[in-house]
Design an enzyme around this catalytic site. Structure first.
Site, PDB file in Angstrom:
ATOM      1  N   ARG A 224       0.852  -1.191   0.000  1.00 11.86           N
ATOM      2  CA  ARG A 224       0.000   0.000   0.000  1.00 11.86           C
ATOM      3  C   ARG A 224       0.891   1.245   0.000  1.00 11.86           C
ATOM      4  O   ARG A 224       1.979   1.246   0.592  1.00 11.86           O
ATOM      5  CB  ARG A 224      -0.891   0.039   1.248  1.00 11.86           C
ATOM      6  N   HIS A 272      -1.323   0.224  -9.723  1.00 15.61           N
ATOM      7  CA  HIS A 272      -1.980  -0.734  -8.812  1.00 15.61           C
ATOM      8  C   HIS A 272      -2.556  -1.934  -9.588  1.00 15.61           C
ATOM      9  O   HIS A 272      -3.761  -2.178  -9.558  1.00 15.61           O
ATOM     10  CB  HIS A 272      -3.074  -0.041  -7.983  1.00 15.61           C
TER      11      HIS A 272
HETATM   12  P1  NAP Z   1      -1.431 -11.537   4.986  1.00 15.80           P
HETATM   13  O1  NAP Z   1      -1.608 -12.960   4.562  1.00 15.80           O
HETATM   14  O2  NAP Z   1      -2.309 -10.994   6.048  1.00 15.80           O
HETATM   15  O3  NAP Z   1       0.104 -11.381   5.421  1.00 15.80           O
HETATM   16  C1  NAP Z   1       0.573 -10.258   6.083  1.00 15.80           C
HETATM   17  C2  NAP Z   1       1.976 -10.525   6.575  1.00 15.80           C
HETATM   18  O4  NAP Z   1       2.489  -9.310   7.144  1.00 15.80           O
HETATM   19  C3  NAP Z   1       2.034 -11.598   7.664  1.00 15.80           C
HETATM   20  O5  NAP Z   1       3.183 -12.391   7.499  1.00 15.80           O
HETATM   21  C4  NAP Z   1       2.152 -10.765   8.948  1.00 15.80           C
HETATM   22  O6  NAP Z   1       2.832 -11.407  10.001  1.00 15.80           O
HETATM   23  C5  NAP Z   1       2.975  -9.595   8.455  1.00 15.80           C
HETATM   24  N1  NAP Z   1       2.807  -8.433   9.335  1.00 15.80           N
HETATM   25  C6  NAP Z   1       1.675  -7.774   9.651  1.00 15.80           C
HETATM   26  N2  NAP Z   1       1.926  -6.766  10.510  1.00 15.80           N
HETATM   27  C7  NAP Z   1       3.262  -6.806  10.741  1.00 15.80           C
HETATM   28  C8  NAP Z   1       4.134  -6.051  11.561  1.00 15.80           C
HETATM   29  N3  NAP Z   1       3.675  -5.031  12.318  1.00 15.80           N
HETATM   30  N4  NAP Z   1       5.443  -6.369  11.566  1.00 15.80           N
HETATM   31  C9  NAP Z   1       5.902  -7.411  10.825  1.00 15.80           C
HETATM   32  N5  NAP Z   1       5.126  -8.172  10.026  1.00 15.80           N
HETATM   33  C10 NAP Z   1       3.823  -7.873   9.999  1.00 15.80           C
HETATM   34  O7  NAP Z   1      -1.564 -10.557   3.730  1.00 15.80           O
HETATM   35  P2  NAP Z   1      -1.396 -10.910   2.176  1.00 15.80           P
HETATM   36  O8  NAP Z   1      -2.603 -11.601   1.666  1.00 15.80           O
HETATM   37  O9  NAP Z   1      -0.078 -11.563   1.994  1.00 15.80           O
HETATM   38  O10 NAP Z   1      -1.392  -9.434   1.542  1.00 15.80           O
HETATM   39  C11 NAP Z   1      -0.490  -8.431   1.945  1.00 15.80           C
HETATM   40  C12 NAP Z   1      -0.902  -7.089   1.405  1.00 15.80           C
HETATM   41  O11 NAP Z   1      -0.640  -7.003   0.015  1.00 15.80           O
HETATM   42  C13 NAP Z   1      -2.399  -6.769   1.495  1.00 15.80           C
HETATM   43  O12 NAP Z   1      -2.748  -6.318   2.782  1.00 15.80           O
HETATM   44  C14 NAP Z   1      -2.579  -5.698   0.437  1.00 15.80           C
HETATM   45  O13 NAP Z   1      -2.460  -4.427   1.009  1.00 15.80           O
HETATM   46  C15 NAP Z   1      -1.407  -5.946  -0.533  1.00 15.80           C
HETATM   47  N6  NAP Z   1      -1.865  -6.349  -1.871  1.00 15.80           N
HETATM   48  C16 NAP Z   1      -1.516  -5.564  -2.937  1.00 15.80           C
HETATM   49  C17 NAP Z   1      -1.900  -5.938  -4.212  1.00 15.80           C
HETATM   50  C18 NAP Z   1      -1.502  -5.139  -5.415  1.00 15.80           C
HETATM   51  O14 NAP Z   1      -2.015  -5.371  -6.501  1.00 15.80           O
HETATM   52  N7  NAP Z   1      -0.591  -4.213  -5.297  1.00 15.80           N
HETATM   53  C19 NAP Z   1      -2.649  -7.120  -4.404  1.00 15.80           C
HETATM   54  C20 NAP Z   1      -2.986  -7.880  -3.298  1.00 15.80           C
HETATM   55  C21 NAP Z   1      -2.586  -7.488  -2.024  1.00 15.80           C
HETATM   56  P3  NAP Z   1       2.280 -12.758  10.661  1.00 15.80           P
HETATM   57  O15 NAP Z   1       2.529 -13.835   9.628  1.00 15.80           O
HETATM   58  O16 NAP Z   1       3.092 -12.939  11.871  1.00 15.80           O
HETATM   59  O17 NAP Z   1       0.814 -12.528  10.913  1.00 15.80           O
HETATM   60  C1  GLV Z   2      -5.176  -5.324  -3.899  1.00 15.89           C
HETATM   61  O1  GLV Z   2      -4.561  -4.335  -3.686  1.00 15.89           O
HETATM   62  C2  GLV Z   2      -5.682  -6.187  -2.871  1.00 15.89           C
HETATM   63  O2  GLV Z   2      -5.580  -5.840  -1.691  1.00 15.89           O
HETATM   64  O3  GLV Z   2      -6.218  -7.259  -3.221  1.00 15.89           O
END
Ligand code: NAP
Ligand code: GLV
Length: 309
Positions: A224, A272
């Site tokens: 983000r 994005h």
């Molecule tokens: P997720 O499964 O919730 O994973 C989040 C990771 O971040 C987990 O490993 C978590 O640790 C870690 N984390 C959270 N808070 C933290 C902190 N304070 N310090 C250290 N580590 C921390 O999320 P995801 O599905 O992988 O997605 C991640 C993000 O990608 C989304 O929230 C979204 O904003 C972004 N995204 C972007 C796009 C795009 O097109 N650009 C697409 C999809 C998603 P733990 O494992 O210990 O819980």
């Molecule tokens: C895209 O940014 C998502 O959070 O899926």
């Protein structure tokens, strides 16, 4: 049985059709068409207009169309007892891996640099980086980060990861928490941010953090815009400590035309699009959760409002 679809990106009809075809027994409404708002308990949402939930006093469950839920958790008008779920999907994860791998190679092989040379008809060979010479550091080892780590390892990259809780993964070194962040950063030549946006991670990509990366490190932010302090990145690139960046997300989207990122020669920007929820892949889990909600069962991929993701 009725669901309201709320999104402002011109994709409501596409999603409505996909959902309606898969579950003809449910009435799906665009938030822009006539429907009995006070009776709607379920919404499927992507970046809603502020204030919209005031119009839905019976709302009990909101499904994000994407992986991120920051836009929902930041809305003070959504009551705390409303359940929120997010998308966890292998297609979303592999799309993200493919994007990041593309960004890494365009950095390592100077492809952006050569594209700008080409426009000016400049012939200027520059040294390139090999897979074996680069350690990729992934901040956020969740659904997307852990898939990316596997894919990078398979290609031959050294990978390190950082998350809130400790992970044990045989092919890579994992770090956790504030205490281990500096060590993680010191090993990272290309930093990929895949954290959720929470109060703890807001502005985490800042000058002190960049300073802990080895000189010449590259930065990829696909999480983000709120993770990044824009002026700190530009300053650290201009000083030569960071060699460049690939950005897919911004504080404001679309990014205003006057923003310095647009013209920066060492910043590669995309609008994005790193990983976009695919209706075919995601509709089944949205419906599964809808029916679970109706039966009072536990929801898949429910977000912890306390944890913030
Ligand atoms: P997720 O499964 O919730 O994973 C989040 C990771 O971040 C987990 O490993 C978590 O640790 C870690 N984390 C959270 N808070 C933290 C902190 N304070 N310090 C250290 N580590 C921390 O999320 P995801 O599905 O992988 O997605 C991640 C993000 O990608 C989304 O929230 C979204 O904003 C972004 N995204 C972007 C796009 C795009 O097109 N650009 C697409 C999809 C998603 P733990 O494992 O210990 O819980
Ligand atoms: C895209 O940014 C998502 O959070 O899926």
């Amino acid at each position: 049985m009725s669901v309201v679809i709320i999104r402002q990106d011109g994709k409501i009809e596409e999603w409505k059709l996909a959902l309606q075809l898969a579950a003809p027994e449910i009435n799906f409404y665009s938030y822009l068409e006539d429907h009995q708002k006070d009776r709607i308990e379920v919404a499927m949402v992507w970046k809603h207009p502020q204030g919209i939930f005031k119009e839905y006093p019976s709302m009990r469950y909101i499904a994000s169309f994407g992986a991120g839920v920051d836009f929902l958790l930041q809305d003070p008008e959504i009551p705390a007892d409303v359940k929120i779920t997010r998308v966890v999907d292998p297609v979303l994860a592999s799309d993200m891996s493919e994007y990041v791998i593309g960004a890494l190679f365009s950095f390592m092989k100077n492809l952006i640099h050569y594209r700008s040379d080409q426009i000016k008809a400049i012939w200027d060979p520059t040294p390139y980086i090999r897979i074996r010479d680069l350690t990729v550091g992934i901040m956020g080892m969740g659904a997307l980060g852990s898939c990316l780590a596997k894919d990078l390892y398979r290609i031959g990259f050294k990978v390190v990861g950082w998350s809130r809780s400790k992970k044990n993964i045989d092919f890579m070194e994992c770090f956790s928490g504030e205490k281990q962040r500096a060590e993680f950063l010191s090993k990272t030549n290309a930093l990929v941010c895949l954290l959720p946006l929470t109060p703890e991670t807001t502005n985490i990509l800042n000058k002190p953090l960049f300073g802990q990366l080895p000189p010449g490190a590259y930065v990829i932010n696909v999480a983000r815009g709120g993770h990044l302090v824009d002026e700190d990145l530009i300053d650290m690139i201009n000083r030569g400590h960071i060699s460049g960046a690939c950005l897919d997300v911004y504080h404001q989207e679309p990014l205003p035309k006057q923003h310095p990122f647009w013209a920066h020669p060492k910043i590669l920007m995309t609008p994005h699009v790193a990983s976009v929820s695919d209706a075919q892949a995601v509709v089944p889990q949205l419906l599964e959760n809808y029916f679970r909600f109706k039966k009072g069962e536990a929801l898949l991929n429910e977000v912890s409002t306390l944890r913030g993701y």
